[in-house]
Design an enzyme around this catalytic site. Sequence first.
Site, PDB file in Angstrom:
ATOM      1  N   GLY A  16      56.103   7.689 -29.286  1.00 22.05           N
ATOM      2  CA  GLY A  16      56.410   6.382 -29.842  1.00 22.05           C
ATOM      3  C   GLY A  16      57.660   6.358 -30.695  1.00 22.05           C
ATOM      4  O   GLY A  16      58.467   5.421 -30.628  1.00 22.05           O
ATOM      5  N   ARG A  35      50.295  -0.365 -39.133  1.00 22.31           N
ATOM      6  CA  ARG A  35      48.860  -0.593 -39.282  1.00 22.31           C
ATOM      7  C   ARG A  35      48.395  -0.235 -40.689  1.00 22.31           C
ATOM      8  O   ARG A  35      48.778   0.821 -41.225  1.00 22.31           O
ATOM      9  CB  ARG A  35      48.094   0.226 -38.244  1.00 22.31           C
ATOM     10  CG  ARG A  35      48.425  -0.186 -36.808  1.00 22.31           C
ATOM     11  CD  ARG A  35      48.006   0.865 -35.800  1.00 22.31           C
ATOM     12  NE  ARG A  35      46.573   1.076 -35.815  1.00 22.31           N
ATOM     13  CZ  ARG A  35      45.980   2.078 -35.170  1.00 22.31           C
ATOM     14  NH1 ARG A  35      46.708   2.943 -34.478  1.00 22.31           N
ATOM     15  NH2 ARG A  35      44.669   2.217 -35.227  1.00 22.31           N
ATOM     16  N   LYS A 138      42.630   5.264 -18.465  1.00 27.22           N
ATOM     17  CA  LYS A 138      43.886   4.584 -18.131  1.00 27.22           C
ATOM     18  C   LYS A 138      43.681   3.574 -17.006  1.00 27.22           C
ATOM     19  O   LYS A 138      44.277   2.492 -17.018  1.00 27.22           O
ATOM     20  CB  LYS A 138      44.955   5.608 -17.764  1.00 27.22           C
ATOM     21  CG  LYS A 138      45.461   6.417 -18.955  1.00 27.22           C
ATOM     22  CD  LYS A 138      46.512   7.438 -18.547  1.00 27.22           C
ATOM     23  CE  LYS A 138      47.038   8.188 -19.758  1.00 27.22           C
ATOM     24  NZ  LYS A 138      48.044   9.217 -19.403  1.00 27.22           N
ATOM     25  N   ARG A 142      44.313  -0.428 -16.955  1.00 27.21           N
ATOM     26  CA  ARG A 142      45.096  -1.083 -15.890  1.00 27.21           C
ATOM     27  C   ARG A 142      44.339  -2.272 -15.310  1.00 27.21           C
ATOM     28  O   ARG A 142      44.913  -3.343 -15.100  1.00 27.21           O
ATOM     29  CB  ARG A 142      45.423  -0.082 -14.774  1.00 27.21           C
ATOM     30  CG  ARG A 142      46.536   0.880 -15.080  1.00 27.21           C
ATOM     31  CD  ARG A 142      46.949   1.584 -13.809  1.00 27.21           C
ATOM     32  NE  ARG A 142      48.004   2.567 -14.027  1.00 27.21           N
ATOM     33  CZ  ARG A 142      48.684   3.162 -13.049  1.00 27.21           C
ATOM     34  NH1 ARG A 142      48.407   2.866 -11.782  1.00 27.21           N
ATOM     35  NH2 ARG A 142      49.637   4.043 -13.323  1.00 27.21           N
ATOM     36  N   HIS A 270      43.745  19.527 -16.442  1.00 27.40           N
ATOM     37  CA  HIS A 270      45.051  18.946 -16.148  1.00 27.40           C
ATOM     38  C   HIS A 270      46.016  20.000 -15.607  1.00 27.40           C
ATOM     39  O   HIS A 270      46.750  19.748 -14.644  1.00 27.40           O
ATOM     40  CB  HIS A 270      45.629  18.290 -17.401  1.00 27.40           C
ATOM     41  CG  HIS A 270      44.896  17.056 -17.812  1.00 27.40           C
ATOM     42  ND1 HIS A 270      45.323  16.230 -18.832  1.00 27.40           N
ATOM     43  CD2 HIS A 270      43.757  16.480 -17.338  1.00 27.40           C
ATOM     44  CE1 HIS A 270      44.492  15.215 -18.970  1.00 27.40           C
ATOM     45  NE2 HIS A 270      43.534  15.352 -18.082  1.00 27.40           N
TER      46      HIS A 270
END
Length: 313
Positions: A16, A35, A138, A142, A270
């Site tokens: 980010g 935040r 994810k 979507r 992964h």
Amino acid sequence: MEKSRVLVVGGTGYIGRRIVKASLAQGHETYVLMRPEIGLDIDKLEMLLTFKAQGARLVEASLDDHSALVTAVKQVDVVVSAMSGAHIRSHNLMLQLKLVDAIKEAGNVKRFIPSEFGMDPARMAHALKPGRVTFDEKMEIRRTIEEANIPHTYISANCFATYVVPNLCQMRILLPPKEKVHVYGDGNVKVISVDEDDVATYTIKCIDDPRALNKTIYLRPPENILTQNELIAKWEKLSGKVLEKIAIPSDEFLASMEGTTLANQVGVVHYYHMFYEGCLTNFDIGDNGEEEASLLYPEVQYIRMDECMRRYL
């Protein structure tokens, strides 16, 4: 064409903070969600104040305050979420559903980029447990985006270079190995590594590009598509030191996650799909809703992995 106003959610995180910088560098009016949950995290506060000094606007809103979040979203044209999906860090992907609700109610957002930035979850329905949780979440996000008819772009950035290149793809370390290196199978499966700053650059390039609307953008810089053996050879040439190679069969690698933490198990799964199965490169990018970033934006001078490694000499 006038550049879109951009809101970055998760702007103090690993990717980010780079997206904020890329947005500013490419001339976008850039907002960063601040935040209240920041609490006493002085490092994040100092980063936010640095962004402000560089020209970003800080917008205070909690993901738990729907009204404030809608107000924040209404100030911009594009929302980029960089909320963490890594189990070794914080894992907050499902909080994005609150952001989707706010975008839907605001009704003004021209493009939403949810936090993906890894393997394409649409191609990972076969993934092993427990690692598949990332892809399942994810895909749920979507579906929510598409059911709400929110204009979007999905970024498939493959591997963050700093996590897999200097360490020669070794798990649980970041620095280059000194004596020996574990090789996954025969070490000849192609993987794709992208410098994190380049991930951010390509992401911001997409936000006003009609060619990227409602599509998946794959980051495949051609010179960064390398096998583990090729990465090892590059490091040995740069360092002048030959490492002992220890081959790890796939069954032995998968067995290594038994009795370990969830974060490690997710990582093993992964790595298995990337380095044994070749899930990053075992398909061609199609014409139906898919584009490749280095072809769309050939002007980007992306970082090669030799350059990434030289910092560690």
